[in-house]
Design a protein around this motif. Structure first.
Motif, PDB file in Angstrom:
ATOM      1  N   CYS A  75       0.842  -1.194   0.000  1.00  0.00           N
ATOM      2  CA  CYS A  75       0.000   0.000   0.000  1.00  0.00           C
ATOM      3  C   CYS A  75       0.879   1.248   0.000  1.00  0.00           C
ATOM      4  CB  CYS A  75      -0.900  -0.001   1.232  1.00  0.00           C
ATOM      5  SG  CYS A  75      -1.936   1.452   1.380  1.00  0.00           S
ATOM      6  N   PRO A  76       0.588   2.242  -0.861  1.00  0.00           N
ATOM      7  CA  PRO A  76       1.385   3.464  -0.880  1.00  0.00           C
ATOM      8  C   PRO A  76       1.159   4.339   0.358  1.00  0.00           C
ATOM      9  CG  PRO A  76      -0.359   3.573  -2.523  1.00  0.00           C
ATOM     10  CD  PRO A  76      -0.398   2.210  -1.924  1.00  0.00           C
ATOM     11  N   GLN A  77       0.062   4.093   1.092  1.00  0.00           N
ATOM     12  CA  GLN A  77      -0.236   4.904   2.263  1.00  0.00           C
ATOM     13  C   GLN A  77       0.286   4.277   3.553  1.00  0.00           C
ATOM     14  OE1 GLN A  77      -3.715   6.954   1.931  1.00  0.00           O
ATOM     15  NE2 GLN A  77      -3.808   7.689   4.010  1.00  0.00           N
ATOM     16  N   CYS A  78      -0.096   3.033   3.827  1.00  0.00           N
ATOM     17  CA  CYS A  78       0.293   2.412   5.104  1.00  0.00           C
ATOM     18  C   CYS A  78       1.493   1.476   4.981  1.00  0.00           C
ATOM     19  CB  CYS A  78      -0.890   1.669   5.718  1.00  0.00           C
ATOM     20  SG  CYS A  78      -1.435   0.200   4.826  1.00  0.00           S
ATOM     21  N   GLY A  79       1.853   1.077   3.746  1.00  0.00           N
ATOM     22  CA  GLY A  79       3.029   0.241   3.546  1.00  0.00           C
ATOM     23  C   GLY A  79       2.804  -1.255   3.723  1.00  0.00           C
ATOM     24  N   ARG A  80       1.603  -1.674   4.087  1.00  0.00           N
ATOM     25  CA  ARG A  80       1.328  -3.107   4.269  1.00  0.00           C
ATOM     26  C   ARG A  80       1.111  -3.784   2.917  1.00  0.00           C
ATOM     27  NH1 ARG A  80      -0.560  -4.347   9.772  1.00  0.00           N
ATOM     28  NH2 ARG A  80       0.322  -2.626  10.952  1.00  0.00           N
ATOM     29  N   ASN A  81       1.325  -5.075   2.881  1.00  0.00           N
ATOM     30  CA  ASN A  81       1.157  -5.859   1.660  1.00  0.00           C
ATOM     31  C   ASN A  81      -0.293  -6.331   1.561  1.00  0.00           C
ATOM     32  OD1 ASN A  81       1.596  -7.281  -0.645  1.00  0.00           O
ATOM     33  ND2 ASN A  81       2.894  -8.832   0.271  1.00  0.00           N
ATOM     34  N   LYS A  82      -1.230  -5.377   1.439  1.00  0.00           N
ATOM     35  CA  LYS A  82      -2.650  -5.694   1.474  1.00  0.00           C
ATOM     36  C   LYS A  82      -3.441  -5.106   0.310  1.00  0.00           C
ATOM     37  CE  LYS A  82      -3.208  -7.899   5.438  1.00  0.00           C
ATOM     38  NZ  LYS A  82      -3.949  -9.135   5.567  1.00  0.00           N
ATOM     39  N   VAL A  83      -2.789  -4.568  -0.704  1.00  0.00           N
ATOM     40  CA  VAL A  83      -3.502  -3.949  -1.819  1.00  0.00           C
ATOM     41  C   VAL A  83      -3.957  -5.030  -2.798  1.00  0.00           C
ATOM     42  CG1 VAL A  83      -3.264  -2.420  -3.812  1.00  0.00           C
ATOM     43  CG2 VAL A  83      -2.341  -1.744  -1.615  1.00  0.00           C
ATOM     44  N   LYS A  84      -5.250  -5.023  -3.100  1.00  0.00           N
ATOM     45  CA  LYS A  84      -5.836  -5.964  -4.038  1.00  0.00           C
ATOM     46  C   LYS A  84      -6.597  -5.193  -5.109  1.00  0.00           C
ATOM     47  CE  LYS A  84      -5.717 -10.346  -2.756  1.00  0.00           C
ATOM     48  NZ  LYS A  84      -5.144 -11.359  -3.613  1.00  0.00           N
ATOM     49  N   ARG A  85      -6.772  -5.805  -6.261  1.00  0.00           N
ATOM     50  CA  ARG A  85      -7.498  -5.192  -7.371  1.00  0.00           C
ATOM     51  C   ARG A  85      -9.000  -5.310  -7.125  1.00  0.00           C
ATOM     52  NH1 ARG A  85      -8.865  -7.398 -12.916  1.00  0.00           N
ATOM     53  NH2 ARG A  85      -8.817  -5.608 -14.304  1.00  0.00           N
ATOM     54  N   THR A  86      -9.688  -4.176  -7.112  1.00  0.00           N
ATOM     55  CA  THR A  86     -11.131  -4.157  -6.916  1.00  0.00           C
ATOM     56  C   THR A  86     -11.847  -4.350  -8.241  1.00  0.00           C
ATOM     57  OG1 THR A  86     -10.792  -2.588  -5.120  1.00  0.00           O
ATOM     58  CG2 THR A  86     -13.030  -2.832  -5.917  1.00  0.00           C
ATOM     59  N   SER A  87     -11.478  -3.546  -9.234  1.00  0.00           N
ATOM     60  CA  SER A  87     -11.990  -3.684 -10.589  1.00  0.00           C
ATOM     61  C   SER A  87     -10.921  -3.136 -11.523  1.00  0.00           C
ATOM     62  CB  SER A  87     -13.322  -2.938 -10.755  1.00  0.00           C
ATOM     63  OG  SER A  87     -13.134  -1.565 -10.565  1.00  0.00           O
ATOM     64  N   THR A  88     -11.253  -2.949 -12.788  1.00  0.00           N
ATOM     65  CA  THR A  88     -10.263  -2.507 -13.759  1.00  0.00           C
ATOM     66  C   THR A  88      -9.627  -1.187 -13.324  1.00  0.00           C
ATOM     67  OG1 THR A  88     -11.554  -3.549 -15.496  1.00  0.00           O
ATOM     68  CG2 THR A  88      -9.845  -2.016 -16.193  1.00  0.00           C
ATOM     69  N   ALA A  89      -8.338  -1.201 -13.057  1.00  0.00           N
ATOM     70  CA  ALA A  89      -7.528  -0.042 -12.684  1.00  0.00           C
ATOM     71  C   ALA A  89      -7.893   0.557 -11.327  1.00  0.00           C
ATOM     72  CB  ALA A  89      -7.580   1.034 -13.765  1.00  0.00           C
ATOM     73  N   ILE A  90      -8.741  -0.083 -10.532  1.00  0.00           N
ATOM     74  CA  ILE A  90      -9.072   0.384  -9.193  1.00  0.00           C
ATOM     75  C   ILE A  90      -8.446  -0.573  -8.188  1.00  0.00           C
ATOM     76  CG2 ILE A  90     -10.912   0.997  -7.578  1.00  0.00           C
ATOM     77  CD1 ILE A  90     -10.924   2.711 -10.088  1.00  0.00           C
ATOM     78  N   TRP A  91      -7.625  -0.032  -7.307  1.00  0.00           N
ATOM     79  CA  TRP A  91      -6.901  -0.818  -6.318  1.00  0.00           C
ATOM     80  C   TRP A  91      -7.275  -0.332  -4.931  1.00  0.00           C
ATOM     81  CZ3 TRP A  91      -3.801  -4.811  -7.988  1.00  0.00           C
ATOM     82  CH2 TRP A  91      -3.593  -4.870  -9.362  1.00  0.00           C
ATOM     83  N   SER A  92      -7.400  -1.245  -3.985  1.00  0.00           N
ATOM     84  CA  SER A  92      -7.845  -0.894  -2.649  1.00  0.00           C
ATOM     85  C   SER A  92      -7.025  -1.641  -1.600  1.00  0.00           C
ATOM     86  CB  SER A  92      -9.328  -1.245  -2.512  1.00  0.00           C
ATOM     87  OG  SER A  92      -9.779  -0.957  -1.238  1.00  0.00           O
ATOM     88  N   CYS A  93      -6.658  -0.928  -0.535  1.00  0.00           N
ATOM     89  CA  CYS A  93      -5.926  -1.544   0.577  1.00  0.00           C
ATOM     90  C   CYS A  93      -6.936  -2.133   1.550  1.00  0.00           C
ATOM     91  CB  CYS A  93      -5.058  -0.508   1.286  1.00  0.00           C
ATOM     92  SG  CYS A  93      -4.149  -1.186   2.702  1.00  0.00           S
ATOM     93  N   ARG A  94      -6.748  -3.380   1.909  1.00  0.00           N
ATOM     94  CA  ARG A  94      -7.671  -4.053   2.815  1.00  0.00           C
ATOM     95  C   ARG A  94      -7.376  -3.732   4.271  1.00  0.00           C
ATOM     96  NH1 ARG A  94     -10.838  -7.722  -0.394  1.00  0.00           N
ATOM     97  NH2 ARG A  94      -9.787  -7.945  -2.371  1.00  0.00           N
ATOM     98  N   LYS A  95      -6.264  -3.081   4.541  1.00  0.00           N
ATOM     99  CA  LYS A  95      -5.904  -2.726   5.911  1.00  0.00           C
ATOM    100  C   LYS A  95      -6.409  -1.330   6.277  1.00  0.00           C
ATOM    101  CE  LYS A  95      -3.662  -3.132   9.793  1.00  0.00           C
ATOM    102  NZ  LYS A  95      -4.147  -4.001  10.834  1.00  0.00           N
ATOM    103  N   CYS A  96      -6.007  -0.315   5.479  1.00  0.00           N
ATOM    104  CA  CYS A  96      -6.361   1.069   5.825  1.00  0.00           C
ATOM    105  C   CYS A  96      -7.536   1.610   5.017  1.00  0.00           C
ATOM    106  CB  CYS A  96      -5.147   1.988   5.669  1.00  0.00           C
ATOM    107  SG  CYS A  96      -4.558   2.168   3.981  1.00  0.00           S
TER     108      CYS A  96
END
Length: 93
Positions: free
Chosen positions: A42-63
């Motif tokens: 994640c570019p904000q919190c740094g955790r390895n939790k970013v997953k693809r939500t839809s086309t070109a949309i990425w979301s961190c599951r932690k923050c």
């Protein structure tokens, strides 16, 4: 007794296409799906939790941080080069 085969090992997730579309096309699809389903930092919190939500949309599951990126990767090569040039221009000032 017959020797057991390693079915689907070469074609990975693209094995669902069977013998259709050619080996190279199936390999490219499998590579893209592997990249898009992986988790990233994640570019904000740094955790390895970013997953693809839809086309070109990425979301961190932690923050909960949601951002736009590339279709299959959260950061594109063009975006990286733009950030690099911005950084250079800010250092020059």
């Amino acid at each position: 007794m017959a020797k057991q085969t390693t079915k689907g090992k070469k074609s990975r997730s693209a094995a669902r296409f069977g013998a259709r579309y050619g080996r190279k096309s199936r390999k490219l699809v499998a590579d893209l799906e592997e990249k898009s389903k992986a988790s990233y930092d994640c570019p904000q919190c740094g955790r390895n939790k970013v997953k693809r939500t839809s086309t070109a949309i990425w979301s961190c599951r932690k923050c909960g941080y949601t951002f736009a990126g590339g279709s299959f990767l959260p950061e594109t090569s063009l975006g990286r080069s733009v950030l690099r040039s911005l950084k250079k221009s800010l250092e020059a000032d």
